[in-house]
Design a protein around this motif. Structure first.
Motif, PDB file in Angstrom:
ATOM      1  N   LEU A 121       0.856  -1.188   0.000  1.00  0.00           N
ATOM      2  CA  LEU A 121       0.000   0.000   0.000  1.00  0.00           C
ATOM      3  C   LEU A 121       0.891   1.236   0.000  1.00  0.00           C
ATOM      4  CD1 LEU A 121      -2.585  -0.871   2.823  1.00  0.00           C
ATOM      5  CD2 LEU A 121      -3.062  -0.739   0.362  1.00  0.00           C
ATOM      6  N   GLU A 150      -4.357   2.675  -1.952  1.00  0.00           N
ATOM      7  CA  GLU A 150      -3.849   1.786  -2.997  1.00  0.00           C
ATOM      8  C   GLU A 150      -2.915   2.576  -3.922  1.00  0.00           C
ATOM      9  OE1 GLU A 150      -4.146  -1.458  -3.406  1.00  0.00           O
ATOM     10  OE2 GLU A 150      -5.400  -1.668  -1.618  1.00  0.00           O
ATOM     11  N   ALA A 159      -6.998  -1.441   2.791  1.00  0.00           N
ATOM     12  CA  ALA A 159      -6.557  -0.121   3.258  1.00  0.00           C
ATOM     13  C   ALA A 159      -7.472   0.352   4.383  1.00  0.00           C
ATOM     14  CB  ALA A 159      -6.564   0.881   2.107  1.00  0.00           C
TER      15      ALA A 159
END
Ligand code: NDP
Ligand code: KPL
Length: 310
Positions: A121, A150, A159
Protein backbone atom coordinates in the motif's frame (compact mmCIF):
# COMPACT_ATOMS: atom_id res chain seq x y z
CA UNK A 1 -5.00 -8.66 13.91
CA UNK A 2 -1.36 -9.62 13.92
CA UNK A 3 0.88 -6.72 12.89
CA UNK A 4 4.64 -6.78 12.28
CA UNK A 5 6.56 -3.54 12.78
CA UNK A 6 9.76 -3.36 10.76
CA UNK A 7 11.68 -0.54 12.43
CA UNK A 8 10.46 0.12 15.97
CA UNK A 9 11.75 3.69 16.28
CA UNK A 10 9.78 6.93 16.66
CA UNK A 11 7.13 6.10 14.06
CA UNK A 12 7.04 2.29 14.20
CA UNK A 13 7.34 2.12 17.96
CA UNK A 14 4.59 4.70 18.41
CA UNK A 15 1.97 3.19 16.11
CA UNK A 16 2.97 -0.34 17.13
CA UNK A 17 2.47 0.68 20.75
CA UNK A 18 -0.98 2.12 20.03
CA UNK A 19 -2.03 -1.04 18.16
CA UNK A 20 -0.70 -3.27 20.96
CA UNK A 21 -2.59 -1.26 23.58
CA UNK A 22 -5.75 -1.71 21.49
CA UNK A 23 -5.34 -5.49 21.79
CA UNK A 24 -3.65 -6.34 18.50
CA UNK A 25 -0.91 -8.92 18.42
CA UNK A 26 2.16 -6.79 17.62
CA UNK A 27 5.62 -8.15 16.82
CA UNK A 28 8.52 -5.73 16.38
CA UNK A 29 11.78 -6.19 14.52
CA UNK A 30 14.40 -4.49 16.70
CA UNK A 31 17.97 -4.90 17.86
CA UNK A 32 20.43 -4.14 20.64
CA UNK A 33 19.34 -2.73 24.00
CA UNK A 34 16.01 -1.63 22.46
CA UNK A 35 15.21 -5.26 21.66
CA UNK A 36 16.13 -6.37 25.19
CA UNK A 37 13.92 -3.67 26.73
CA UNK A 38 10.96 -4.49 24.44
CA UNK A 39 11.24 -8.14 25.43
CA UNK A 40 11.49 -7.40 29.14
CA UNK A 41 8.95 -4.60 29.57
CA UNK A 42 7.02 -4.16 26.32
CA UNK A 43 6.93 -0.73 24.67
CA UNK A 44 6.57 2.41 26.75
CA UNK A 45 4.82 5.21 24.87
CA UNK A 46 4.96 8.80 26.15
CA UNK A 47 2.63 11.43 24.75
CA UNK A 48 1.59 14.98 25.70
CA UNK A 49 -1.58 13.41 27.14
CA UNK A 50 0.13 10.76 29.28
CA UNK A 51 2.10 7.52 29.05
CA UNK A 52 1.30 3.83 28.77
CA UNK A 53 3.13 0.55 28.38
CA UNK A 54 1.87 -2.18 26.08
CA UNK A 55 3.09 -5.76 25.68
CA UNK A 56 4.70 -6.62 22.34
CA UNK A 57 6.73 -9.50 20.98
CA UNK A 58 10.16 -8.53 19.67
CA UNK A 59 12.90 -10.22 17.71
CA UNK A 60 15.99 -9.43 15.69
CA UNK A 61 15.48 -12.52 13.54
CA UNK A 62 13.21 -11.82 10.55
CA UNK A 63 12.31 -15.52 10.31
CA UNK A 64 10.95 -15.37 13.88
CA UNK A 65 8.43 -12.65 13.04
CA UNK A 66 5.89 -15.29 12.01
CA UNK A 67 2.87 -14.62 9.86
CA UNK A 68 1.20 -11.19 9.95
CA UNK A 69 -1.85 -9.50 8.47
CA UNK A 70 0.08 -6.25 8.01
CA UNK A 71 3.76 -5.33 7.99
CA UNK A 72 4.31 -1.66 8.82
CA UNK A 73 7.68 -0.50 7.47
CA UNK A 74 9.07 2.41 9.50
CA UNK A 75 12.85 2.46 9.13
CA UNK A 76 14.77 5.41 7.75
CA UNK A 77 15.15 5.28 3.94
CA UNK A 78 18.82 4.29 4.23
CA UNK A 79 17.82 1.13 6.18
CA UNK A 80 15.25 -0.05 3.62
CA UNK A 81 17.56 -2.66 2.02
CA UNK A 82 18.15 -4.24 5.45
CA UNK A 83 14.47 -4.82 6.24
CA UNK A 84 13.16 -5.43 2.70
CA UNK A 85 13.85 -9.20 2.89
CA UNK A 86 11.66 -9.40 6.02
CA UNK A 87 8.92 -7.38 4.28
CA UNK A 88 9.18 -9.68 1.29
CA UNK A 89 8.89 -12.86 3.40
CA UNK A 90 5.91 -11.48 5.32
CA UNK A 91 4.22 -10.42 2.08
CA UNK A 92 4.80 -13.81 0.49
CA UNK A 93 3.07 -15.25 3.55
CA UNK A 94 0.03 -13.01 3.04
CA UNK A 95 0.86 -9.73 4.78
CA UNK A 96 -0.13 -6.36 3.36
CA UNK A 97 2.93 -4.07 3.50
CA UNK A 98 2.38 -0.49 4.67
CA UNK A 99 5.40 1.83 4.44
CA UNK A 100 5.23 5.03 6.52
CA UNK A 101 8.61 6.49 5.52
CA UNK A 102 9.00 9.99 4.17
CA UNK A 103 9.81 9.99 0.47
CA UNK A 104 8.16 9.52 -2.91
CA UNK A 105 10.05 6.44 -4.08
CA UNK A 106 9.54 4.09 -1.14
CA UNK A 107 7.05 1.73 -2.79
CA UNK A 108 9.16 1.57 -5.95
CA UNK A 109 12.27 0.79 -3.90
CA UNK A 110 10.53 -1.92 -1.87
CA UNK A 111 9.35 -3.56 -5.08
CA UNK A 112 12.86 -3.33 -6.57
CA UNK A 113 14.13 -4.98 -3.38
CA UNK A 114 11.82 -7.95 -4.01
CA UNK A 115 8.59 -7.14 -2.18
CA UNK A 116 5.65 -8.24 -4.37
CA UNK A 117 4.08 -5.08 -5.84
CA UNK A 118 0.51 -6.20 -5.25
CA UNK A 119 1.13 -6.52 -1.50
CA UNK A 120 2.24 -2.92 -0.98
CA UNK A 121 0.00 0.00 0.00
CA UNK A 122 1.03 3.63 -0.22
CA UNK A 123 1.23 5.41 3.10
CA UNK A 124 2.51 8.35 5.08
CA UNK A 125 2.35 9.75 8.56
CA UNK A 126 2.27 13.24 10.00
CA UNK A 127 3.60 13.05 13.52
CA UNK A 128 6.60 14.14 15.55
CA UNK A 129 7.91 11.15 17.46
CA UNK A 130 11.24 9.69 18.48
CA UNK A 131 12.73 6.78 20.30
CA UNK A 132 14.01 8.36 23.51
CA UNK A 133 15.56 5.31 25.18
CA UNK A 134 15.59 1.52 25.02
CA UNK A 135 11.96 0.39 24.84
CA UNK A 136 10.64 3.96 25.06
CA UNK A 137 9.15 6.17 22.33
CA UNK A 138 7.70 9.63 22.68
CA UNK A 139 5.19 11.56 20.60
CA UNK A 140 5.70 15.33 20.85
CA UNK A 141 3.02 16.52 18.40
CA UNK A 142 -0.72 16.55 18.91
CA UNK A 143 -0.83 15.45 15.26
CA UNK A 144 -0.74 11.66 14.80
CA UNK A 145 -2.18 11.16 11.34
CA UNK A 146 -1.75 8.21 8.99
CA UNK A 147 -2.96 8.22 5.40
CA UNK A 148 -3.05 4.99 3.41
CA UNK A 149 -4.22 4.07 -0.04
CA UNK A 150 -3.85 1.79 -3.00
CA UNK A 151 -0.78 2.67 -5.07
CA UNK A 152 -2.85 2.43 -8.27
CA UNK A 153 -5.50 4.71 -6.73
CA UNK A 154 -8.93 4.00 -5.34
CA UNK A 155 -10.02 2.64 -1.99
CA UNK A 156 -9.91 -0.96 -0.81
CA UNK A 157 -10.99 -3.15 2.06
CA UNK A 158 -7.36 -3.84 3.05
CA UNK A 159 -6.56 -0.12 3.26
CA UNK A 160 -9.72 0.57 5.23
CA UNK A 161 -9.02 -2.30 7.63
CA UNK A 162 -5.63 -0.98 8.80
CA UNK A 163 -6.91 2.62 8.88
CA UNK A 164 -9.81 1.50 11.00
CA UNK A 165 -7.51 -0.41 13.39
CA UNK A 166 -5.33 2.71 13.76
CA UNK A 167 -8.39 4.90 14.38
CA UNK A 168 -9.72 2.53 17.02
CA UNK A 169 -6.25 2.56 18.58
CA UNK A 170 -6.35 6.36 18.93
CA UNK A 171 -4.65 7.77 15.83
CA UNK A 172 -6.25 9.82 13.10
CA UNK A 173 -6.20 7.54 10.07
CA UNK A 174 -7.78 7.87 6.67
CA UNK A 175 -7.88 6.15 3.34
CA UNK A 176 -7.14 8.27 0.30
CA UNK A 177 -8.28 7.41 -3.20
CA UNK A 178 -5.21 9.28 -4.49
CA UNK A 179 -2.33 8.38 -2.19
CA UNK A 180 0.25 9.71 -4.67
CA UNK A 181 -1.09 13.24 -4.18
CA UNK A 182 -1.02 12.82 -0.39
CA UNK A 183 2.52 11.41 -0.38
CA UNK A 184 3.83 14.18 -2.64
CA UNK A 185 2.04 16.87 -0.57
CA UNK A 186 3.76 15.59 2.59
CA UNK A 187 7.02 15.22 0.67
CA UNK A 188 6.99 18.78 -0.69
CA UNK A 189 6.56 19.96 2.90
CA UNK A 190 9.11 17.71 4.60
CA UNK A 191 11.80 17.87 1.91
CA UNK A 192 11.60 21.67 2.12
CA UNK A 193 11.57 21.81 5.90
CA UNK A 194 14.46 19.36 6.11
CA UNK A 195 16.52 21.34 3.57
CA UNK A 196 15.86 24.73 5.17
CA UNK A 197 16.45 23.60 8.77
CA UNK A 198 19.37 21.42 7.72
CA UNK A 199 21.10 24.25 5.84
CA UNK A 200 20.48 26.74 8.64
CA UNK A 201 21.13 24.20 11.46
CA UNK A 202 18.04 25.71 13.03
CA UNK A 203 14.58 24.66 14.18
CA UNK A 204 11.79 26.05 12.04
CA UNK A 205 10.74 29.04 14.18
CA UNK A 206 13.81 31.29 13.86
CA UNK A 207 13.89 30.67 10.10
CA UNK A 208 10.20 31.34 9.55
CA UNK A 209 10.49 34.61 11.52
CA UNK A 210 12.88 36.19 9.00
CA UNK A 211 12.03 37.38 5.48
CA UNK A 212 15.05 35.56 3.92
CA UNK A 213 14.10 32.40 5.83
CA UNK A 214 10.56 32.53 4.45
CA UNK A 215 11.98 33.24 0.98
CA UNK A 216 14.20 30.15 1.26
CA UNK A 217 11.31 27.95 2.38
CA UNK A 218 9.05 29.36 -0.34
CA UNK A 219 11.61 28.59 -3.03
CA UNK A 220 12.11 25.05 -1.73
CA UNK A 221 8.36 24.38 -1.66
CA UNK A 222 7.80 25.80 -5.16
CA UNK A 223 10.57 23.64 -6.60
CA UNK A 224 9.19 20.45 -5.02
CA UNK A 225 5.62 21.19 -6.13
CA UNK A 226 6.82 21.97 -9.67
CA UNK A 227 8.58 18.59 -9.82
CA UNK A 228 5.44 16.81 -8.58
CA UNK A 229 3.32 18.46 -11.27
CA UNK A 230 5.90 17.76 -13.97
CA UNK A 231 5.68 14.09 -12.99
CA UNK A 232 1.90 14.11 -13.43
CA UNK A 233 0.97 14.30 -9.75
CA UNK A 234 -2.17 16.40 -9.59
CA UNK A 235 -1.35 18.76 -6.75
CA UNK A 236 -4.11 21.36 -6.89
CA UNK A 237 -3.62 25.01 -7.76
CA UNK A 238 -2.58 26.94 -4.66
CA UNK A 239 -0.80 23.92 -3.10
CA UNK A 240 2.37 25.95 -2.57
CA UNK A 241 0.51 28.59 -0.55
CA UNK A 242 -1.31 25.94 1.41
CA UNK A 243 1.97 24.23 2.38
CA UNK A 244 3.48 27.60 3.29
CA UNK A 245 0.48 28.41 5.50
CA UNK A 246 1.09 25.08 7.26
CA UNK A 247 4.70 26.14 7.95
CA UNK A 248 3.28 29.14 9.79
CA UNK A 249 1.40 26.83 12.20
CA UNK A 250 4.41 24.75 13.28
CA UNK A 251 5.78 24.98 16.82
CA UNK A 252 8.86 27.25 16.59
CA UNK A 253 11.12 24.70 18.25
CA UNK A 254 10.22 21.91 15.81
CA UNK A 255 13.18 20.22 14.12
CA UNK A 256 12.85 17.81 11.19
CA UNK A 257 14.37 14.38 11.76
CA UNK A 258 16.98 15.22 9.11
CA UNK A 259 18.36 17.99 11.33
CA UNK A 260 18.39 15.64 14.33
CA UNK A 261 20.36 13.16 12.22
CA UNK A 262 22.78 15.91 11.10
CA UNK A 263 23.27 16.95 14.72
CA UNK A 264 23.86 13.32 15.73
CA UNK A 265 26.50 13.03 13.01
CA UNK A 266 24.93 9.89 11.56
CA UNK A 267 23.49 9.07 8.15
CA UNK A 268 20.58 11.21 6.94
CA UNK A 269 17.72 10.87 4.46
CA UNK A 270 18.97 13.81 2.35
CA UNK A 271 19.21 11.68 -0.81
CA UNK A 272 15.53 10.72 -0.42
CA UNK A 273 14.43 14.31 0.28
CA UNK A 274 16.21 17.17 -1.52
CA UNK A 275 18.27 14.61 -3.44
CA UNK A 276 15.08 13.11 -4.87
CA UNK A 277 13.67 16.54 -5.77
CA UNK A 278 16.95 17.33 -7.50
CA UNK A 279 17.17 14.04 -9.42
CA UNK A 280 13.47 13.84 -10.35
CA UNK A 281 13.54 17.53 -11.30
CA UNK A 282 16.40 16.89 -13.67
CA UNK A 283 14.59 13.88 -15.14
CA UNK A 284 11.48 16.02 -15.67
CA UNK A 285 13.20 19.12 -16.99
CA UNK A 286 12.48 21.23 -13.89
CA UNK A 287 15.24 23.43 -12.43
CA UNK A 288 15.67 22.84 -8.69
CA UNK A 289 18.66 25.02 -7.70
CA UNK A 290 17.84 25.28 -4.00
CA UNK A 291 17.26 21.54 -3.49
CA UNK A 292 20.41 20.85 -5.59
CA UNK A 293 22.33 23.11 -3.23
CA UNK A 294 20.83 21.49 -0.13
CA UNK A 295 21.74 18.04 -1.45
CA UNK A 296 25.34 19.08 -2.02
CA UNK A 297 25.68 21.06 1.22
CA UNK A 298 24.11 18.40 3.42
CA UNK A 299 26.34 15.58 2.30
CA UNK A 300 24.03 13.92 -0.20
CA UNK A 301 25.44 11.34 -2.53
CA UNK A 302 23.33 13.09 -5.16
CA UNK A 303 22.81 11.46 -8.53
CA UNK A 304 24.97 10.73 -11.50
CA UNK A 305 24.08 11.74 -15.03
CA UNK A 306 22.79 8.22 -15.82
CA UNK A 307 20.36 8.24 -12.87
CA UNK A 308 19.12 11.66 -13.91
CA UNK A 309 18.52 10.78 -17.51
CA UNK A 310 21.97 11.50 -18.96
N1 NDP B 1 10.02 10.63 13.55
C1 NDP B 1 9.04 11.33 13.02
O1 NDP B 1 8.39 12.14 13.71
C2 NDP B 1 8.65 11.12 11.60
C3 NDP B 1 9.38 10.30 10.78
N2 NDP B 1 8.93 10.04 9.51
C4 NDP B 1 9.65 9.15 8.64
O2 NDP B 1 9.44 7.82 9.12
C5 NDP B 1 10.59 7.02 8.86
C6 NDP B 1 11.09 6.45 10.18
O3 NDP B 1 11.53 7.53 10.97
P1 NDP B 1 11.78 7.41 12.53
O4 NDP B 1 10.75 6.57 13.17
O5 NDP B 1 12.00 8.78 13.02
O6 NDP B 1 13.17 6.64 12.53
P2 NDP B 1 13.92 5.97 13.75
O7 NDP B 1 15.36 6.03 13.46
O8 NDP B 1 13.41 6.52 15.04
O9 NDP B 1 13.40 4.48 13.68
C7 NDP B 1 13.87 3.55 12.77
C8 NDP B 1 14.09 2.29 13.54
O10 NDP B 1 14.40 1.24 12.64
C9 NDP B 1 15.37 0.44 13.26
N3 NDP B 1 16.08 -0.37 12.30
C10 NDP B 1 16.76 0.02 11.20
N4 NDP B 1 17.32 -1.04 10.59
C11 NDP B 1 16.98 -2.12 11.33
C12 NDP B 1 17.27 -3.49 11.23
N5 NDP B 1 18.01 -3.97 10.23
N6 NDP B 1 16.78 -4.33 12.17
C13 NDP B 1 16.04 -3.86 13.18
N7 NDP B 1 15.73 -2.56 13.34
C14 NDP B 1 16.20 -1.70 12.43
C15 NDP B 1 16.27 1.43 13.95
O11 NDP B 1 17.02 0.76 14.92
P3 NDP B 1 18.49 1.28 15.35
O12 NDP B 1 18.21 2.49 16.19
O13 NDP B 1 19.03 0.12 16.09
O14 NDP B 1 19.22 1.63 14.10
C16 NDP B 1 15.24 2.39 14.54
O15 NDP B 1 14.79 1.97 15.80
C17 NDP B 1 11.59 7.94 8.16
O16 NDP B 1 11.46 7.82 6.78
C18 NDP B 1 11.16 9.34 8.62
O17 NDP B 1 11.53 10.34 7.70
C19 NDP B 1 7.76 10.56 9.04
C20 NDP B 1 7.02 11.39 9.83
C21 NDP B 1 7.44 11.79 11.14
C1 KPL C 1 6.68 16.26 10.49
C2 KPL C 1 8.12 16.01 10.84
C3 KPL C 1 8.89 17.29 10.72
C4 KPL C 1 8.08 15.57 12.28
O1 KPL C 1 9.27 15.33 12.88
C5 KPL C 1 8.68 14.92 9.96
O2 KPL C 1 8.01 14.34 9.18
C6 KPL C 1 10.11 14.52 10.05
O3 KPL C 1 10.83 15.05 10.87
O4 KPL C 1 10.50 13.65 9.27
Amino acid sequence: MRIAILGAGGVGGYYGGLLARAGHDVVMLARGPHLDALRRRGIEVRTPEGAFTAPVQATDAPEALGRADYAVVAVKNYSLPEVAPAARALAEDGAVVLPLLNGVEVVERLVKLGVPADSVLGGLTAISAARVGPGVVERYSTLQRVVVGEVAGGVSERAERIASALRQAGAEALVSGDIAVEVWRKFAFIASMAAACGLARSPIGPLWETAPGRLLIGRLVREAVAVARARGVALPEGEEESILRFFGTLPPDMKPSLLLDVEAGGPTEIDDLSGAVSRLGRLSGVETPVHDTATAALGGRGWDEAEAGG
